[in-house]
Each structure stands twice: as C-alpha cells, then as structure tokens.
Design a protein around this motif. Structure first.
Motif, short mmCIF file in Angstrom:
data_model
loop_
_atom_site.label_atom_id
_atom_site.label_comp_id
_atom_site.label_asym_id
_atom_site.label_seq_id
_atom_site.Cartn_x
_atom_site.Cartn_y
_atom_site.Cartn_z
N VAL A 221 5.79 0.02 14.24
CA VAL A 221 7.06 -0.10 14.96
C VAL A 221 6.93 -1.06 16.15
CG1 VAL A 221 8.71 1.18 16.40
CG2 VAL A 221 7.95 2.14 14.22
N GLU A 222 5.77 -0.99 16.82
CA GLU A 222 5.55 -1.86 17.98
C GLU A 222 5.27 -3.31 17.59
OE1 GLU A 222 2.32 0.02 19.93
OE2 GLU A 222 3.50 1.77 20.57
N HIS A 223 5.00 -3.55 16.30
CA HIS A 223 4.68 -4.91 15.84
C HIS A 223 5.58 -5.31 14.67
CE1 HIS A 223 1.04 -3.55 17.97
NE2 HIS A 223 0.84 -4.83 18.26
N LEU A 224 6.89 -5.09 14.85
CA LEU A 224 7.84 -5.41 13.78
C LEU A 224 7.86 -6.90 13.44
CD1 LEU A 224 11.10 -3.30 14.29
CD2 LEU A 224 9.34 -3.04 12.55
N ASP A 225 7.45 -7.73 14.38
CA ASP A 225 7.47 -9.17 14.14
C ASP A 225 6.26 -9.64 13.32
OD1 ASP A 225 5.74 -8.56 16.19
OD2 ASP A 225 6.01 -10.48 17.21
N GLN A 226 5.38 -8.71 12.96
CA GLN A 226 4.19 -9.06 12.19
C GLN A 226 4.20 -8.31 10.85
OE1 GLN A 226 0.59 -8.40 14.50
NE2 GLN A 226 1.68 -8.78 16.42
N HIS A 227 3.66 -8.95 9.83
CA HIS A 227 3.45 -8.27 8.55
C HIS A 227 1.97 -7.94 8.44
CE1 HIS A 227 7.20 -8.05 6.26
NE2 HIS A 227 7.57 -9.11 6.95
N ILE A 228 1.66 -6.67 8.52
CA ILE A 228 0.27 -6.20 8.51
C ILE A 228 0.00 -5.54 7.16
CG2 ILE A 228 -1.41 -4.74 9.70
CD1 ILE A 228 0.64 -4.87 12.12
N THR A 229 -1.05 -5.94 6.50
CA THR A 229 -1.32 -5.40 5.17
C THR A 229 -1.79 -3.95 5.25
OG1 THR A 229 -3.65 -6.04 5.08
CG2 THR A 229 -2.03 -7.70 4.40
N SER A 234 -5.70 0.39 6.80
CA SER A 234 -6.70 1.35 6.33
C SER A 234 -8.04 1.14 7.04
CB SER A 234 -6.88 1.24 4.81
OG SER A 234 -7.94 2.01 4.36
N ARG A 235 -8.44 -0.14 7.18
CA ARG A 235 -9.69 -0.44 7.87
C ARG A 235 -9.59 -0.14 9.35
NH1 ARG A 235 -9.28 -5.01 4.49
NH2 ARG A 235 -8.53 -6.25 6.26
N GLN A 236 -8.48 -0.55 9.97
CA GLN A 236 -8.32 -0.39 11.42
C GLN A 236 -8.34 1.08 11.83
OE1 GLN A 236 -4.95 -2.51 12.99
NE2 GLN A 236 -4.91 -1.34 14.91
N TYR A 237 -7.71 1.94 11.03
CA TYR A 237 -7.60 3.35 11.39
C TYR A 237 -8.60 4.24 10.65
CZ TYR A 237 -3.49 2.36 14.20
OH TYR A 237 -2.65 1.90 15.17
N GLN A 238 -9.46 3.59 9.88
CA GLN A 238 -10.56 4.29 9.21
C GLN A 238 -10.06 5.48 8.38
OE1 GLN A 238 -13.49 5.23 12.23
NE2 GLN A 238 -14.02 3.09 12.54
N ILE A 239 -9.08 5.20 7.54
CA ILE A 239 -8.54 6.20 6.63
C ILE A 239 -8.48 5.58 5.24
CG2 ILE A 239 -6.17 5.52 7.26
CD1 ILE A 239 -5.28 8.37 6.63
N LEU A 241 -7.33 4.14 1.81
CA LEU A 241 -6.03 3.56 1.50
C LEU A 241 -5.16 4.52 0.71
CD1 LEU A 241 -4.15 1.09 1.55
CD2 LEU A 241 -5.32 0.26 -0.50
N THR A 242 -5.72 5.15 -0.31
CA THR A 242 -4.94 6.07 -1.13
C THR A 242 -4.44 7.25 -0.32
OG1 THR A 242 -6.22 5.47 -3.09
CG2 THR A 242 -5.00 7.53 -3.19
N THR A 243 -5.30 7.81 0.53
CA THR A 243 -4.89 8.92 1.40
C THR A 243 -3.81 8.48 2.37
OG1 THR A 243 -7.09 9.89 1.24
CG2 THR A 243 -5.71 10.61 3.08
N MET A 244 -3.98 7.30 2.95
CA MET A 244 -3.01 6.78 3.90
C MET A 244 -1.63 6.66 3.26
SD MET A 244 -2.94 3.13 5.94
CE MET A 244 -2.33 2.22 4.51
N LYS A 245 -1.57 6.08 2.07
CA LYS A 245 -0.28 5.87 1.40
C LYS A 245 0.36 7.20 1.02
CE LYS A 245 -1.72 2.85 -1.73
NZ LYS A 245 -1.65 1.82 -2.81
N ALA A 246 -0.45 8.13 0.50
CA ALA A 246 0.10 9.43 0.09
C ALA A 246 0.58 10.23 1.29
CB ALA A 246 -0.95 10.21 -0.69
N CYS A 247 -0.19 10.22 2.36
CA CYS A 247 0.18 10.97 3.55
C CYS A 247 1.42 10.38 4.21
CB CYS A 247 -0.99 11.02 4.53
SG CYS A 247 -0.73 12.11 5.95
#
Length: 326
Positions: A221-229, A234-239, A241-247
């Motif tokens: 939300v704080e970076h709406l002007d950027q498209h972050i993959t 997943s790497r930045q928050y150490q979670i 990818l599959t868990t992140m998307k499902a959660c």
C-alpha cells in the motif's frame, strides 16, 4: 437481550423504540452500528454494520447462549486456537456460544455487514415449542452439534441459507416482528437438519504468518507506484511463496495481484476526482503504471469506465477498499 449494553460498556445507545435498540461503536479506525431487535424473550436478531479496521470486544457472559452469525459482506478474523486464525467471509455461517468473544477482532477489508440471531437457552424453550408446533426442535441439541466446546463452528458457503438472511434485509417494517419469528424457525430447522461434513472448515494460519502477510500488504500500500514481484516479497519477508499467497488470499479474500489491482484503481479514482489538473499519465504513474493505455484498460476492467469517462462523469465514489482512499 438486556445483557448486551451491560457487558459492552464501549457501546453507545443511540435510539430505542418498540423492541428495537440501535448502538454505535467507534474507534480511531472507524465506526459501526448494531441494530438489535428483541423478537421474544430469549431471542434477538442483530443487524451488524461496521466500517472499521478492527474492534475490541469486552463481551463476557455466563448465560447459555447459541448465536448464529451470517456474513453478508466483508470479512472477519477469528481465532481457531491459541495462536492460529481463520476467516469468515461473505456467505459464511458461524455458530457460536460467545464463550470466547472478548478481545481483538480484525476486519481485514475494513468493513463487515452481517445478521446475527442469538438465543438464551434458559429463556426460550416454551416460546420455541409454540413456534415449532409438533416438530421436536431442541436448541440444546443444536448447540451440542455445532459447538461441543468453546470454539465457534464456521460453515463456509453454507448451502441453501443465503435466502433466509437476504430476505431479512428487505422485510417491510410493519411485518418485521412476525416475519422474524418465521425466519428464526426456518433457520433453526435448517441447522437441525444440516449434515456436517469434513469439508466445512477452511485451512487456518498461524499468528506469525498472518502478521507477516499484513506487513506485506502495508508495504504494498505504501509503494503503490511500484510493481514488486511476489518472489521479491517472499524473499524480503522470509516466507515461502506458496504460504504467502495462500495466507494473503485467506486474510483478504483475493490473490495478491487481484487485490492490488483493485486497490490501485480505487486510488486512481480518488486522484481523478480530487486532482482535476493531473493528467491520466501522471495518475497512471502514481499507481504504478508506466503505460497510460495499460492503465486505462485496467481502470475500465475494474470500474466499467475509462479514466476520462469517469472524470467527466464526476466520478463514482463506490470503492473496492473504502479504507484506503478517503
């Protein structure tokens, strides 16, 4: 039910007349109203309309309750253990004894609209027997069936129950009380006959996972002007990818990219309304699009109009995520 205000001192009584009471709850994230009808002693119907990100409940009871909550719109987080959460979404039915109703409740979409029926089992048997006639309707048995312990039971996408609650939203005022009695009986008969299968519960997520996903959402939300993959998140928050998307989908009701596109279009709509001097290209850049044509196509897909049509028409303020743009 008389216990409502006594056990919830943070509720403000706005009005009371003819068996109907209207309460208001406010905090820094927004406000909500509860419209409460005492249909007969021991039976209450509540219309819940909340526009807030969270609410704190101080509700505690020693009464033997059975409460059925139907979510019409929005989303509510509820605990399924000491450190795990799942979510009530539109179309879900939650059956609860209100034994664990004190504490913090998160509304991930910052709004919740629903209808509740609450019964005090110590008061209702005679009236219920009169309503049910020859049918042996046992509220205590329904309570044991759905709530054998203190935890609520959530039936996701409850079959054949939508019409019961949707019709409660359009009932004429002059027939409300007798109509409420009919709907109470219809719902209880439905619950009495409902066969509980193993597929009624959805996966839950641990507190650490939910908190990580909420942090990811705040970052996006704080970076709406950027498209972050998603991979970068997943790497930045150490979670994983599959868990992140499902959660994320469980918490917010839609995949990350779908949620963010709707949010970007809400923000763009706000800018189109409030910054008439800004060009479509500038607004596109502000919400992360380097191509005004791609932005216009996305805006039309979400809002049903091109950005220029929306601006010329004065802007339709109906938003996907009201908390993010005003």
């Amino acid at each position: 039910m008389a216990f409502l205000q006594d056990s919830q001192p943070d509720l403000c009584l706005l009005a009371k007349s003819g068996g109907c009471s209207v309460y208001q709850l406010r905090n820094e994230s927004g406000e909500g109203t509860m419209t409460v009808y005492e249909v007969f002693p021991g039976a209450t119907i509540l219309y819940n309309d909340f526009h807030m990100a969270y609410c704190d409940s101080s509700f505690e009871t020693r009464q033997d309750l059975l409460c059925i909550d139907y979510c019409r719109e929005g989303r509510m987080e509820y605990a399924v253990g000491n450190d795990a959460f799942s979510y009530v979404e539109a179309g879900d039915l939650k059956v609860d004894r209100r034994l664990k109703h004190k504490g913090y409740f998160s509304l991930p979409l910052s709004h919740y609209h629903g209808i509740s029926m609450c019964f005090d089992l110590s008061m209702i048997p005679m009236e219920l027997a009169r309503l049910a006639g020859d049918y042996p309707l046992d509220l205590a048995a329904i309570q044991r069936k759905f709530c054998p312990d203190a935890r609520p039971r959530v039936i996701h996408g409850a079959p054949s129950v939508d019409h019961i609650f949707q019709e409660l939203c359009t009932v004429p005022e002059r027939i409300k009380m007798p109509y409420f009695r009919v709907k109470i009986l219809e719902l209880l008969l439905y619950l009495d006959a409902l066969e509980l299968g193993s597929g009624t519960e959805k996966p839950y997520f641990y507190r650490s996972q939910v908190e990580t996903v909420k942090a990811i959402r705040s970052y996006l939300v704080e970076h709406l002007d950027q498209h972050i993959t998603l991979e970068a998140l997943s790497r930045q928050y150490q979670i994983p990818l599959t868990t992140m998307k499902a959660c994320f989908k469980s918490v917010y009701g839609s995949p990350v990219n779908t949620y963010m596109r709707a949010l970007r279009m809400d923000r763009a709509a706000l800018l189109l309304r409030k910054e008439p001097e800004a060009s479509v290209t500038e607004i596109a850049g502000a919400v992360g699009y380097d191509s005004s044509s791609k932005f216009a196509a996305a805006f039309r897909a979400v809002k049903g109009q091109t950005p220029l049509e929306y601006r010329r028409g004065g802007g339709n303020p109906v938003l996907s995520f009201p908390d993010e743009t005003e």
